[in-house]
Write a protein that holds these residues in place. Structure first.
Motif, short mmCIF file in Angstrom:
data_model
loop_
_atom_site.label_atom_id
_atom_site.label_comp_id
_atom_site.label_asym_id
_atom_site.label_seq_id
_atom_site.Cartn_x
_atom_site.Cartn_y
_atom_site.Cartn_z
N ASP A 65 -1.88 23.89 37.76
CA ASP A 65 -1.46 24.69 36.47
C ASP A 65 -1.83 26.14 36.67
OD1 ASP A 65 -1.31 22.33 34.95
OD2 ASP A 65 -3.47 22.04 34.40
N GLY A 66 -1.31 26.42 38.02
CA GLY A 66 -1.07 27.90 38.45
C GLY A 66 -2.28 28.52 39.15
N SER A 67 -3.67 27.49 39.22
CA SER A 67 -4.72 27.95 39.74
C SER A 67 -4.92 27.21 40.94
CB SER A 67 -5.85 28.18 38.86
OG SER A 67 -5.57 28.77 37.63
N ILE A 68 -5.88 27.79 41.63
CA ILE A 68 -6.39 27.11 43.02
C ILE A 68 -7.48 25.91 42.50
CG2 ILE A 68 -7.70 27.25 45.16
CD1 ILE A 68 -6.29 30.32 45.26
N ALA A 69 -7.13 24.87 42.68
CA ALA A 69 -8.14 23.72 42.19
C ALA A 69 -9.15 23.53 43.11
CB ALA A 69 -7.27 22.41 41.73
N ALA A 70 -8.92 23.46 44.45
CA ALA A 70 -9.79 23.35 45.30
C ALA A 70 -8.98 23.85 46.70
CB ALA A 70 -10.08 21.84 45.61
N GLU A 85 -11.48 39.05 39.00
CA GLU A 85 -11.88 37.81 38.61
C GLU A 85 -10.70 36.95 38.73
OE1 GLU A 85 -15.12 36.90 37.88
OE2 GLU A 85 -15.50 38.87 38.61
N GLU A 86 -9.68 37.33 38.81
CA GLU A 86 -8.45 36.20 38.48
C GLU A 86 -7.48 36.37 40.07
OE1 GLU A 86 -5.34 37.78 35.91
OE2 GLU A 86 -6.51 39.13 35.34
N THR A 87 -7.52 37.38 40.65
CA THR A 87 -6.64 37.22 41.64
C THR A 87 -7.52 38.19 42.94
OG1 THR A 87 -4.60 37.71 42.59
CG2 THR A 87 -5.53 39.21 41.18
N GLY A 88 -6.84 38.25 44.18
CA GLY A 88 -7.00 39.26 45.15
C GLY A 88 -7.93 38.41 46.26
N SER A 89 -8.07 37.20 46.09
CA SER A 89 -8.69 36.25 47.64
C SER A 89 -8.20 34.75 47.02
CB SER A 89 -10.13 36.50 47.30
OG SER A 89 -10.89 36.08 46.17
N VAL A 90 -8.38 34.21 48.02
CA VAL A 90 -7.95 32.69 47.92
C VAL A 90 -9.02 31.83 47.76
CG1 VAL A 90 -6.71 30.97 48.89
CG2 VAL A 90 -5.87 32.91 49.23
N GLU A 91 -9.65 31.65 46.57
CA GLU A 91 -10.68 30.93 46.27
C GLU A 91 -10.52 29.89 45.01
OE1 GLU A 91 -14.29 33.54 46.37
OE2 GLU A 91 -13.02 34.84 45.77
N ALA A 92 -11.29 28.86 45.12
CA ALA A 92 -11.08 27.88 44.03
C ALA A 92 -11.46 28.63 42.59
CB ALA A 92 -12.00 26.73 44.14
N GLY A 93 -10.62 28.27 41.69
CA GLY A 93 -10.91 28.86 40.15
C GLY A 93 -10.12 30.27 39.99
N LYS A 94 -9.37 30.84 41.19
CA LYS A 94 -8.63 31.77 41.01
C LYS A 94 -7.16 31.56 40.74
CE LYS A 94 -11.23 35.79 42.72
NZ LYS A 94 -11.27 36.87 43.77
N CYS A 95 -6.35 32.59 40.43
CA CYS A 95 -4.89 32.15 40.22
C CYS A 95 -4.45 31.93 41.73
CB CYS A 95 -4.06 33.60 39.76
SG CYS A 95 -4.35 33.80 37.91
N ALA A 96 -3.44 31.08 41.71
CA ALA A 96 -2.86 30.77 43.01
C ALA A 96 -2.07 31.98 43.25
CB ALA A 96 -2.10 29.36 42.93
N ASP A 97 -2.27 33.11 43.89
CA ASP A 97 -1.56 34.13 44.61
C ASP A 97 -1.49 34.15 46.02
OD1 ASP A 97 -0.83 34.96 41.79
OD2 ASP A 97 -2.54 36.33 41.66
N ILE A 98 -0.67 33.56 46.64
CA ILE A 98 -0.78 33.41 48.02
C ILE A 98 0.47 33.87 48.78
CG2 ILE A 98 -1.40 31.67 49.79
CD1 ILE A 98 -2.41 29.89 47.42
N ALA A 99 0.29 34.47 50.12
CA ALA A 99 1.33 34.53 50.95
C ALA A 99 1.25 33.71 52.10
CB ALA A 99 1.65 36.03 51.17
N LEU A 100 2.20 33.12 52.45
CA LEU A 100 2.22 32.32 53.97
C LEU A 100 3.08 32.96 54.92
CD1 LEU A 100 2.08 30.08 51.29
CD2 LEU A 100 1.13 28.95 53.36
#
Length: 429
Positions: free
Chosen positions: A30-35, A370-385
């Protein structure tokens, strides 16, 4: 779609240490990092996306963008007659559609380059506000947008006649802030000084335009309404006035005096380093940039001032963020990666610190950590690979292999590139 980015190597952005976690699975629901787990069997209900050998970092955050231009080597969108002509054209119904298309294209180029959050700091006719609302409604794919609408300045100030609205009397300036609130902006942008392109004196690219009284009126009204204030500021005196007036971020910056350092600490304000618009104008051949010797000289003054201002701030423990000033000549919508490289090279920080700045530290400055800027559970899934490790070579950031923005997956990101511009800018790396 719920999915897992399977078996990637992760720099989560939570610190400036070169911590790389190998072989992890990033679950997105649902758009967020679950785990975030060690690589293993995929949990039921998630689609597996093979990321073996790829390196994941938080999506980049670009804190200083104008979305209406491309970065072509022209004076047209830098305060000259071309920009005034553009704003006249966009007042027509057809012109407004063209403008909205240009702005959407700019935002999508940012996304394709690995930027998942854009802070847009000056537009024509509220175009950025319209695009933000369309993106948030799901009608258009794009990065998270934080928008100021048109900048606010005084007659003759930076952006007057183009991307700024003007007033002289403090009460009229307050009224502009209230009008911006009615249009639904996220923050207020002002222009306390002039810039390189509108400078009138050799060696003074940041001529003071707004008085302390005018600056304080805008900041006071903005703060009352719950907005922070970002200020275009390109001289030491301009920074002193901006901070004394209450601005929250100093865009571009200048060398800092002890008084200015103390003002930064008192206000909690941040310096936003923008090397990208200055360095090509002073370091590339004028036959390429189309700039005269006067402008080239002032650009070098500004380049050195931006770099020294960022160094001074870091040395004093002041927050420093990064932005590109996209739309300026030779500043494309897909080159946030260059600003990260310039920051490391000229300000003198490690690749890990540069990445940490372009992600979590930028998020903190923008008020969205609180919502973005790092890859952590609970934050928005904003990721570059990426296909290689950016901690070893920041130029890897040039070409993301996948981008995730609030959970939406772009599997083959591609921005339309300006070949000549890219070739010239590569000389500066």
């Amino acid at each position: 779609m719920d999915y897992v980015l399977s078996n990637c190597n992760l720099f989560d952005g939570t610190s400036d240490e070169e911590n790389l976690r190998e072989g992890v699975d990033i679950y997105v629901r649902d758009g967020s990092i679950a785990a975030i787990t060690d690589h293993g069997e995929v949990e039921p209900g998630f689609q597996r996306i093979d990321c073996a050998g790829k390196y994941a970092i938080p999506g980049l955050i670009n804190l200083h963008v104008h979305l209406f231009g491309t970065g072509k080597p022209s004076k047209a969108l830098s305060g000259g007659g071309g920009a005034q002509m553009l704003i006249k054209i966009t007042k027509t119904a057809l012109g407004a559609k063209v403008l909205d298309s240009m702005v959407k294209s700019g935002a999508q180029a940012q996304l394709a380059s690995g930027v998942t959050t854009v802070r847009a700091v000056g537009d024509f006719h509220w175009s950025d506000v319209r695009l933000r609302d369309r993106i948030n409604a799901g009608a258009v794919r794009g990065p998270r947008l934080l928008v100021s609408g048109p900048a606010i300045t005084v007659p003759g100030g930076h952006g007057d006649g183009t991307f700024a609205q003007t007033a002289t009397d403090p009460e009229e300036l307050r009224a502009l802030v209230r009008s911006h609130k009615e249009h639904g902006v996220d923050f207020i942008k002002i222009c306390v000084t002039g810039g390189v392109m509108d400078a009138k004196v050799k060696g003074e690219p940041g001529e003071l335009k707004m008085s302390l009284e005018q600056t304080a009126a805008v900041c006071d009204e903005a703060h009352k309404l719950g907005f922070y204030v970002a200020s275009h500021t390109e001289s030491t005196e301009g920074v002193r006035v901006a901070l004394s007036g209450g601005v929250d971020t100093v865009e571009h910056g200048a060398p800092a005096t002890p008084e200015i350092i103390e003002l930064y600490k008192q206000t909690g304000s941040a310096d936003i380093c923008t090397i990208s618009p200055a360095i090509p104008l002073c370091k590339l051949d004028p036959s390429v940039t189309l700039m005269n010797e006067f402008t080239q000289f002032n650009a070098n003054v500004e380049f050195e001032g931006i770099v020294q201002g960022a160094r001074d701030a870091l040395d004093a423990g002041i927050s420093v963020g990064l932005g590109t000033d996209s739309s300026c000549p030779f500043v494309t919508q897909y080159d946030m990666w260059r600003e990260v490289c310039y920051f490391a090279k000229h300000v003198g920080v490690s690749p890990a610190y540069a990445l940490h700045t372009a992600t979590l530290l930028n998020a903190r400055i923008a008020g969205i950590a609180e919502e973005t800027g790092s890859v952590e559970a609970g934050k928005c899934a904003d990721i570059a690979l990426y296909d290689a490790n950016p901690l070893e070579d920041l130029t890897v950031l040039r070409m993301p292999s996948m981008v995730v923005s609030r959970g939406l997956l772009v599997e083959h990101p591609a921005a339309k590139r300006l070949t000549m511009v890219d070739a010239e800018l590569d000389k500066l790396l």
